[in-house]
Design a protein around this motif. Sequence first.
Motif, PDB file in Angstrom:
ATOM      1  N   ARG A  62      -0.409  -5.566   4.271  1.00 19.81           N
ATOM      2  CA  ARG A  62      -1.157  -6.116   3.137  1.00 19.81           C
ATOM      3  C   ARG A  62      -1.849  -5.006   2.361  1.00 19.81           C
ATOM      4  O   ARG A  62      -2.550  -4.169   2.927  1.00 19.81           O
ATOM      5  N   GLY A  63      -1.627  -4.972   1.056  1.00 12.52           N
ATOM      6  CA  GLY A  63      -2.283  -4.003   0.184  1.00 12.52           C
ATOM      7  C   GLY A  63      -1.582  -2.666   0.065  1.00 12.52           C
ATOM      8  O   GLY A  63      -1.994  -1.822  -0.730  1.00 12.52           O
ATOM      9  N   VAL A  64      -0.504  -2.444   0.818  1.00 10.94           N
ATOM     10  CA  VAL A  64       0.175  -1.151   0.780  1.00 10.94           C
ATOM     11  C   VAL A  64       0.831  -0.923  -0.576  1.00 10.94           C
ATOM     12  O   VAL A  64       0.711   0.154  -1.164  1.00 10.94           O
ATOM     13  N   THR A  65       1.524  -1.934  -1.114  1.00 11.85           N
ATOM     14  CA  THR A  65       2.192  -1.790  -2.418  1.00 11.85           C
ATOM     15  C   THR A  65       1.170  -1.492  -3.505  1.00 11.85           C
ATOM     16  O   THR A  65       1.389  -0.586  -4.329  1.00 11.85           O
ATOM     17  N   GLU A  66       0.069  -2.214  -3.507  1.00 13.08           N
ATOM     18  CA  GLU A  66      -0.954  -1.985  -4.528  1.00 13.08           C
ATOM     19  C   GLU A  66      -1.523  -0.574  -4.427  1.00 13.08           C
ATOM     20  O   GLU A  66      -1.776   0.081  -5.436  1.00 13.08           O
TER      21      GLU A  66
END
Length: 93
Positions: A63-67
């Motif tokens: 969660r949140g890695v792409t962002e």
Amino acid sequence: MFLPGQDPLGAPAGRTAAVRLAERGQSFTVDDGGGQEILVAVQGLPGGTAVIRTFVSHGELTRGVTEAWVVLAVLGGVLLVWGSRPPTDWWAR
């Protein structure tokens, strides 16, 4: 948390094979199909080794890695553009 010779503390969890291995004094991570099980052996207790067990699902791990990568890419692009101009161009305006 598994204390030597006692019932687990915290959320109910069984004493798995990984927990029993960690009770021998090794800390490690196990891939459990749905996520990662982190086991930390705490030595030095009078009754033996305690084990702290944490489970993190694959969803929480990603969660949140792409962002974060998008923010880093944009920041890198801005710094690249800003750094490629001669300093005199910035001060002349």
